[in-house]
Design a protein around this motif. Structure first.
Motif, PDB file in Angstrom:
ATOM      1  N   LEU A 105       0.839  -1.198   0.000  1.00 14.93           N
ATOM      2  CA  LEU A 105       0.000   0.000   0.000  1.00 14.93           C
ATOM      3  C   LEU A 105       0.875   1.249   0.000  1.00 14.93           C
ATOM      4  O   LEU A 105       1.853   1.331   0.748  1.00 14.93           O
ATOM      5  CB  LEU A 105      -0.891  -0.005   1.249  1.00 14.93           C
ATOM      6  N   SER A 106       0.524   2.213  -0.834  1.00 16.84           N
ATOM      7  CA  SER A 106       1.207   3.503  -0.871  1.00 16.84           C
ATOM      8  C   SER A 106       0.261   4.584  -0.363  1.00 16.84           C
ATOM      9  O   SER A 106      -0.892   4.302  -0.013  1.00 16.84           O
ATOM     10  CB  SER A 106       1.670   3.828  -2.293  1.00 16.84           C
ATOM     11  N   GLU A 107       0.749   5.821  -0.323  1.00 12.75           N
ATOM     12  CA  GLU A 107       0.028   6.998   0.162  1.00 12.75           C
ATOM     13  C   GLU A 107      -0.100   6.948   1.680  1.00 12.75           C
ATOM     14  O   GLU A 107      -0.786   6.110   2.250  1.00 12.75           O
ATOM     15  CB  GLU A 107      -1.352   7.153  -0.487  1.00 12.75           C
ATOM     16  N   SER A 108       0.553   7.898   2.338  1.00 17.00           N
ATOM     17  CA  SER A 108       0.636   7.863   3.796  1.00 17.00           C
ATOM     18  C   SER A 108      -0.732   7.906   4.464  1.00 17.00           C
ATOM     19  O   SER A 108      -0.960   7.237   5.479  1.00 17.00           O
ATOM     20  CB  SER A 108       1.509   9.013   4.307  1.00 17.00           C
ATOM     21  N   GLY A 109      -1.672   8.685   3.919  1.00 16.89           N
ATOM     22  CA  GLY A 109      -2.998   8.743   4.509  1.00 16.89           C
ATOM     23  C   GLY A 109      -3.699   7.402   4.461  1.00 16.89           C
ATOM     24  O   GLY A 109      -4.314   6.957   5.447  1.00 16.89           O
ATOM     25  N   ALA A 110      -3.616   6.734   3.314  1.00 10.94           N
ATOM     26  CA  ALA A 110      -4.228   5.410   3.174  1.00 10.94           C
ATOM     27  C   ALA A 110      -3.564   4.405   4.114  1.00 10.94           C
ATOM     28  O   ALA A 110      -4.241   3.556   4.714  1.00 10.94           O
ATOM     29  CB  ALA A 110      -4.108   4.933   1.728  1.00 10.94           C
ATOM     30  N   ILE A 111      -2.256   4.507   4.256  1.00 12.59           N
ATOM     31  CA  ILE A 111      -1.530   3.590   5.145  1.00 12.59           C
ATOM     32  C   ILE A 111      -1.967   3.794   6.591  1.00 12.59           C
ATOM     33  O   ILE A 111      -2.182   2.824   7.334  1.00 12.59           O
ATOM     34  CB  ILE A 111      -0.009   3.777   4.997  1.00 12.59           C
ATOM     35  N   LEU A 112      -2.121   5.042   7.018  1.00 14.92           N
ATOM     36  CA  LEU A 112      -2.544   5.312   8.389  1.00 14.92           C
ATOM     37  C   LEU A 112      -3.933   4.735   8.656  1.00 14.92           C
ATOM     38  O   LEU A 112      -4.175   4.140   9.714  1.00 14.92           O
ATOM     39  CB  LEU A 112      -2.536   6.812   8.673  1.00 14.92           C
ATOM     40  N   ILE A 113      -4.846   4.917   7.725  1.00 15.42           N
ATOM     41  CA  ILE A 113      -6.189   4.365   7.897  1.00 15.42           C
ATOM     42  C   ILE A 113      -6.131   2.845   7.955  1.00 15.42           C
ATOM     43  O   ILE A 113      -6.789   2.208   8.791  1.00 15.42           O
ATOM     44  CB  ILE A 113      -7.111   4.845   6.765  1.00 15.42           C
ATOM     45  N   TYR A 114      -5.344   2.248   7.077  1.00 16.22           N
ATOM     46  CA  TYR A 114      -5.206   0.783   7.056  1.00 16.22           C
ATOM     47  C   TYR A 114      -4.694   0.261   8.393  1.00 16.22           C
ATOM     48  O   TYR A 114      -5.242  -0.696   8.958  1.00 16.22           O
ATOM     49  CB  TYR A 114      -4.250   0.383   5.927  1.00 16.22           C
ATOM     50  N   LEU A 115      -3.651   0.893   8.931  1.00 16.38           N
ATOM     51  CA  LEU A 115      -3.081   0.429  10.197  1.00 16.38           C
ATOM     52  C   LEU A 115      -4.048   0.638  11.356  1.00 16.38           C
ATOM     53  O   LEU A 115      -4.150  -0.205  12.258  1.00 16.38           O
ATOM     54  CB  LEU A 115      -1.762   1.152  10.468  1.00 16.38           C
ATOM     55  N   ALA A 116      -4.765   1.758  11.346  1.00 15.59           N
ATOM     56  CA  ALA A 116      -5.738   2.017  12.406  1.00 15.59           C
ATOM     57  C   ALA A 116      -6.864   0.989  12.372  1.00 15.59           C
ATOM     58  O   ALA A 116      -7.305   0.482  13.416  1.00 15.59           O
ATOM     59  CB  ALA A 116      -6.297   3.426  12.270  1.00 15.59           C
ATOM     60  N   GLU A 117      -7.326   0.656  11.172  1.00 13.16           N
ATOM     61  CA  GLU A 117      -8.396  -0.337  11.060  1.00 13.16           C
ATOM     62  C   GLU A 117      -7.892  -1.746  11.344  1.00 13.16           C
ATOM     63  O   GLU A 117      -8.625  -2.576  11.896  1.00 13.16           O
ATOM     64  CB  GLU A 117      -9.024  -0.254   9.677  1.00 13.16           C
ATOM     65  N   LYS A 118      -6.642  -2.000  11.025  1.00  7.03           N
ATOM     66  CA  LYS A 118      -6.050  -3.316  11.295  1.00  7.03           C
ATOM     67  C   LYS A 118      -5.996  -3.590  12.797  1.00  7.03           C
ATOM     68  O   LYS A 118      -6.184  -4.728  13.234  1.00  7.03           O
ATOM     69  CB  LYS A 118      -4.636  -3.351  10.702  1.00  7.03           C
ATOM     70  N   THR A 119      -5.771  -2.541  13.585  1.00  2.85           N
ATOM     71  CA  THR A 119      -5.574  -2.707  15.021  1.00  2.85           C
ATOM     72  C   THR A 119      -6.742  -2.192  15.868  1.00  2.85           C
ATOM     73  O   THR A 119      -6.748  -2.388  17.080  1.00  2.85           O
ATOM     74  CB  THR A 119      -4.305  -1.956  15.461  1.00  2.85           C
ATOM     75  N   SER A 120      -7.695  -1.516  15.221  1.00  2.00           N
ATOM     76  CA  SER A 120      -8.817  -0.883  15.932  1.00  2.00           C
ATOM     77  C   SER A 120      -8.320   0.123  16.970  1.00  2.00           C
ATOM     78  O   SER A 120      -8.868   0.245  18.061  1.00  2.00           O
ATOM     79  CB  SER A 120      -9.714  -1.933  16.607  1.00  2.00           C
ATOM     80  N   ARG A 121      -7.295   0.870  16.592  1.00  2.00           N
ATOM     81  CA  ARG A 121      -6.735   1.897  17.463  1.00  2.00           C
ATOM     82  C   ARG A 121      -6.451   3.164  16.656  1.00  2.00           C
ATOM     83  O   ARG A 121      -6.347   3.120  15.434  1.00  2.00           O
ATOM     84  CB  ARG A 121      -5.445   1.401  18.123  1.00  2.00           C
ATOM     85  N   LEU A 122      -6.351   4.286  17.361  1.00  2.00           N
ATOM     86  CA  LEU A 122      -6.038   5.592  16.775  1.00  2.00           C
ATOM     87  C   LEU A 122      -7.119   6.107  15.823  1.00  2.00           C
ATOM     88  O   LEU A 122      -6.884   7.036  15.047  1.00  2.00           O
ATOM     89  CB  LEU A 122      -4.686   5.571  16.041  1.00  2.00           C
ATOM     90  N   LEU A 123      -8.310   5.501  15.888  1.00  2.00           N
ATOM     91  CA  LEU A 123      -9.423   5.908  15.033  1.00  2.00           C
ATOM     92  C   LEU A 123     -10.715   5.577  15.774  1.00  2.00           C
ATOM     93  O   LEU A 123     -10.923   4.428  16.163  1.00  2.00           O
ATOM     94  CB  LEU A 123      -9.369   5.167  13.698  1.00  2.00           C
ATOM     95  N   PRO A 124     -11.583   6.576  16.002  1.00  2.00           N
ATOM     96  CA  PRO A 124     -12.825   6.303  16.720  1.00  2.00           C
ATOM     97  C   PRO A 124     -13.663   5.228  16.036  1.00  2.00           C
ATOM     98  O   PRO A 124     -13.614   5.061  14.812  1.00  2.00           O
ATOM     99  CB  PRO A 124     -13.554   7.656  16.704  1.00  2.00           C
TER     100      PRO A 124
END
Length: 212
Positions: free
Chosen positions: A68-87
């Motif tokens: 995955l590229s694009e830092s914004g997309a990566i941040l969302i992916y990681l937050a959803e992967k872990t259910s953290r850092l995203l309400p």
């Protein structure tokens, strides 16, 4: 282990910050953008857009690696992967995405263009410098007002929106920007920069820069 292709850039630093905050083990492979390594055929095979960062998660669909590229997309992916850092609620998520997109379409481009015309353009173009100076000050004033209302950029909790904003504000000197007229941003920045995970991430990405 997650693999990250990155360099010491505003966009790159966001991803190791998230990985450190989420306690996800990772390794970094430096892509020296100063030498144009992001445009080499081997790297373009990973990211045809020729930009950093790129994340490769071995835990992808059907056991295959997920790139995955694009830092914004990566941040969302990681937050959803872990259910953290995203309400978890849609209203809180919407505020986080609002701030992320505000930065990625407003603050980041304004500071990037301002730095380019000040430092890297083949000739000084006063109109362009004035245009992006004014726009940089305008969008930072919007962020300043938002931080007058809440501790973090999208509400009371630290999130991937804060990580998104941190990238270009960490490299603000490139655009010749300071926090003299934005005390709320200055306070927020020091608070985020002081987080242990953020300090560890900065140490890792700055270590990627070869000696001059």
């Amino acid at each position: 282990m997650i693999k990250l292709f990155a360099f010491s850039t505003p966009n790159s630093v966001r991803v190791p910050i998230a990985l450190e905050e989420l306690d996800l083990p990772y390794e970094i492979e430096a892509v020296n953008v100063r030498k144009g390594e992001q445009k080499q055929p081997g790297y373009l095979a990973i990211n045809p857009n020729g930009k950093v960062p790129v994340l490769v998660d071995p835990d992808g669909p059907d056991g295959a690696p997920f790139t995955l590229s694009e830092s914004g997309a990566i941040l969302i992916y990681l937050a959803e992967k872990t259910s953290r850092l995203l309400p978890l609620d849609r209203f809180g998520r919407a505020r986080v995405f609002e701030q992320m997109l505000f930065h990625l379409t407003g603050i980041g481009p304004a500071l990037g263009q301002l730095g380019f015309f000040k430092r890297q353009a083949s000739e000084q173009i006063p109109f362009a410098i004035a245009r992006f100076q004014t726009e940089s000050e305008r969008v930072l004033a919007v962020l300043e007002a938002a931080l007058a209302k809440s501790e973090f950029v999208a509400g009371p909790d630290f999130s991937i929106a804060d990580i998104t904003h941190f990238g270009w504000l960490w490299r603000r000197e490139f655009a010749g920007i300071d926090f003299a007229n934005t005390p709320n941003i200055a306070h927020w920045y020091e608070k985020v920069a002081g987080r242990p995970a953020v300090r560890r991430a900065i140490e890792r990405v700055t270590a990627l820069v070869p000696p001059a």
